[in-house]
Design a protein around this motif. Structure first.
Motif, PDB file in Angstrom:
ATOM      1  N   ALA A   3      20.047 -56.532 116.517  1.00 12.55           N
ATOM      2  CA  ALA A   3      21.353 -55.888 116.367  1.00 12.55           C
ATOM      3  C   ALA A   3      22.470 -56.918 116.228  1.00 12.55           C
ATOM      4  CB  ALA A   3      21.615 -54.975 117.563  1.00 12.55           C
ATOM      5  N   ALA A   4      22.431 -57.953 117.052  1.00 15.44           N
ATOM      6  CA  ALA A   4      23.476 -58.978 116.988  1.00 15.44           C
ATOM      7  C   ALA A   4      23.417 -59.753 115.674  1.00 15.44           C
ATOM      8  CB  ALA A   4      23.338 -59.934 118.173  1.00 15.44           C
ATOM      9  N   CYS A   5      22.209 -60.115 115.238  1.00 11.56           N
ATOM     10  CA  CYS A   5      22.078 -60.842 113.972  1.00 11.56           C
ATOM     11  C   CYS A   5      22.503 -59.982 112.791  1.00 11.56           C
ATOM     12  CB  CYS A   5      20.640 -61.328 113.797  1.00 11.56           C
ATOM     13  SG  CYS A   5      20.188 -62.674 114.904  1.00 11.56           S
ATOM     14  N   GLY A   6      22.183 -58.688 112.840  1.00 11.44           N
ATOM     15  CA  GLY A   6      22.611 -57.802 111.758  1.00 11.44           C
ATOM     16  C   GLY A   6      24.116 -57.702 111.661  1.00 11.44           C
ATOM     17  N   ALA A   7      24.780 -57.522 112.816  1.00  7.63           N
ATOM     18  CA  ALA A   7      26.247 -57.463 112.806  1.00  7.63           C
ATOM     19  C   ALA A   7      26.845 -58.797 112.373  1.00  7.63           C
ATOM     20  CB  ALA A   7      26.750 -57.076 114.192  1.00  7.63           C
ATOM     21  N   PHE A   8      26.222 -59.897 112.769  1.00  9.22           N
ATOM     22  CA  PHE A   8      26.703 -61.218 112.365  1.00  9.22           C
ATOM     23  C   PHE A   8      26.625 -61.388 110.850  1.00  9.22           C
ATOM     24  CE2 PHE A   8      25.622 -65.619 111.278  1.00  9.22           C
ATOM     25  CZ  PHE A   8      26.720 -66.299 111.790  1.00  9.22           C
ATOM     26  N   ILE A   9      25.501 -61.004 110.259  1.00  6.94           N
ATOM     27  CA  ILE A   9      25.332 -61.148 108.812  1.00  6.94           C
ATOM     28  C   ILE A   9      26.323 -60.272 108.049  1.00  6.94           C
ATOM     29  CG2 ILE A   9      23.717 -60.719 106.914  1.00  6.94           C
ATOM     30  CD1 ILE A   9      21.463 -61.522 108.838  1.00  6.94           C
ATOM     31  N   VAL A  10      26.532 -59.054 108.529  1.00  2.12           N
ATOM     32  CA  VAL A  10      27.488 -58.159 107.871  1.00  2.12           C
ATOM     33  C   VAL A  10      28.898 -58.731 107.941  1.00  2.12           C
ATOM     34  CG1 VAL A  10      28.568 -55.891 108.000  1.00  2.12           C
ATOM     35  CG2 VAL A  10      26.091 -56.093 108.217  1.00  2.12           C
ATOM     36  N   ALA A  11      29.301 -59.213 109.125  1.00  2.00           N
ATOM     37  CA  ALA A  11      30.646 -59.772 109.273  1.00  2.00           C
ATOM     38  C   ALA A  11      30.842 -60.998 108.393  1.00  2.00           C
ATOM     39  CB  ALA A  11      30.901 -60.124 110.742  1.00  2.00           C
TER      40      ALA A  11
END
Length: 457
Positions: A237-245
């Motif tokens: 979840a954290a990596c996904g939000a990081f990539i999107v941002a």
């Protein structure tokens, strides 16, 4: 027969297996300690603001700004000036490579901040105010991360660091550090006063990466710790939000490859091993940059492999892992200015419990910051400033302190399990009388984070 003395009887109250829970002082004690620590941080930030006061009053013209110890990459970008062209010095510093700094300089140019000295001073005061608020937010996050009494005792070491004094008026790195620390708070294991939110943490780390790419090293440290805890859901979840941002910011900026090219052209800067090698004119700067980046990546890769090799044991400790990875980055990156060291300060305070090492490192960072300013004066006026020999000496002292800091952080890579309450107070007294480390330790207050306090050396 066990001999009971006032010392052995009082030792459990000072942090023994039972006394650590009986002598916490309650919530009020923690609030008072936190307020005192934040007041200490306020004094440090005040010193940083006062360091910038001469330039706010008289301007950022070179070499006078370097004489006053307040020359700034942000101010150079706003006033369309650069640092002097000298071996091992990046004239443009971070304003072109850091998207956030470039956006800030662009905003200042649109508002005409570089046209008049007074306008530039007003804009730099706003930057100082933003950085002071960011340091305060980072301090609150660090207090939340200090889960055990042993951790909280060492937090003032970060709050009085000279690195804070010398970076307030330099870049936006205090904002990036605050974002990264709050991301760590949002990912810490329960119980916690702040609700867990891996997606918000990933977004904050994405914003921090656009201030300084060292946030990527923090992301790597978090990934290692979450894998060691087997919390893959939070990691995804954290990596996904990081990539999107990061993807959204790249689309909005549209100059990623141009910024990478600009960085490669001026990748070498003060504080690194490569900056010392740059004094040899026969060495190609592009080759030095390439070798430095390769060695840095290999060092991080080897460190990660070694730390994950024993992941079946206790979970990794985030402060120690981040200290090792960030310390290796400062040792092997082609540029390691003082504002990059700000990323290491909060994690090193929790991971390295050797006061004399912390003091030596802080003094070496202060000496390096002063030497860099004075060496810029030398490049502009050979009769003034500091000779390259002294800059090399202070750089080497700083590198030795960093290397020792990384070495000591490896002692605490594994988070110690919380100590259990002893049912027999007599056994506690016997162990205290024997002088065991267990009797004098401070257990953690949560799983995976309560490192056992070690005596100061």
């Amino acid at each position: 027969m066990t001999r009971f003395t006032p010392e052995t009887l009082a030792r459990p109250l000072l942090g023994g297996p039972s006394g650590a829970r009986l002598a916490t002082g309650g919530p009020q004690h923690g609030i008072v300690g936190g307020v005192l620590a934040m007041c200490l941080l306020g004094v440090t930030t005040l010193l940083g603001v006062l360091l910038q006061a001469p330039c706010v009053a008289r301007g950022w013209e070179q070499p006078f700004a370097s004489f006053r110890m307040c020359a700034s990459p942000l101010a150079n970008g706003i006033t369309a000036t650069t640092f002097p062209d000298a071996p091992g010095r990046a004239p443009g510093a971070s304003t072109e490579f850091s998207p956030a700094s470039a956006w800030l300089v662009g905003l200042a140019e649109r508002l005409g901040a570089g046209a008049e000295t007074g306008d530039t001073a007003f804009f730099m005061v706003l930057v100082l105010l933003l950085n002071v608020l960011a340091i305060a937010a980072a301090g609150i996050a660090l207090l939340l991360l200090g889960r055990s009494r042993g951790d909280r005792v060492w937090i003032p070491v970060a709050f009085v660091s000279p690195v804070i004094v010398f970076t307030l008026g330099q870049t936006l790195d205090p904002v990036g550090v605050a974002l990264a620390l709050w991301a760590v708070v949002l990912l810490r294991p329960a119980p916690s006063r702040v609700p867990r939110s891996p997606m918000v943490a990933g977004a904050l780390l994405g914003l921090a990466a656009f201030i300084n790419p060292l946030a990527l090293v923090v992301v790597l440290a978090l990934a290692l710790v979450l894998v060691s805890r087997r919390e893959t859901t939070d990691l995804i979840a954290a990596c996904g939000a990081f990539i999107v941002a990061v993807g959204v910011l790249i689309v909005l900026d549209g100059r990623l490859f141009g910024r990478l090219a600009a960085w490669w052209a001026e990748a070498i800067d003060r504080g690194s091993v490569v900056s010392l090698l740059s004094y040899e004119r026969s060495l190609d700067p592009g080759l030095l940059t390439a070798v430095s980046v390769i060695v840095w990546v290999l060092a991080l890769g080897i460190a990660c492999a070694v730390m994950l090799a024993g992941r079946s044991a206790a979970p990794l400790s985030l402060p120690a892992v981040a200290t090792v990875l960030l310390g290796l980055s400062l040792l092997f990156m082609p540029a390691a200015p003082t504002w990059n060291a700000l990323w290491l300060v909060p994690f090193a305070a929790l991971a390295v419990r050797h006061l004399w090492v912390q003091v030596a490192w802080g003094l070496s960072e202060a000496a390096l910051a002063a030497a860099v300013h004075l060496s810029d004066v030398t490049a502009l006026d050979a009769s003034e400033g500091l000779s390259p020999m002294w800059l090399s000496v202070f750089t080497l002292l700083r590198l030795f302190a960093l290397a020792f800091l990384v070495y000591l952080a490896t002692e605490r890579l594994r988070a110690a399990p919380p100590a259990r309450m002893s049912r027999d107070s007599t056994a506690d007294a016997v162990s205290a009388a024997a002088g065991s480390d267990i009797a004098s330790s401070v257990p953690g207050e949560g799983p995976g984070e309560g490192d056992t306090a070690r005596p100061n050396h």
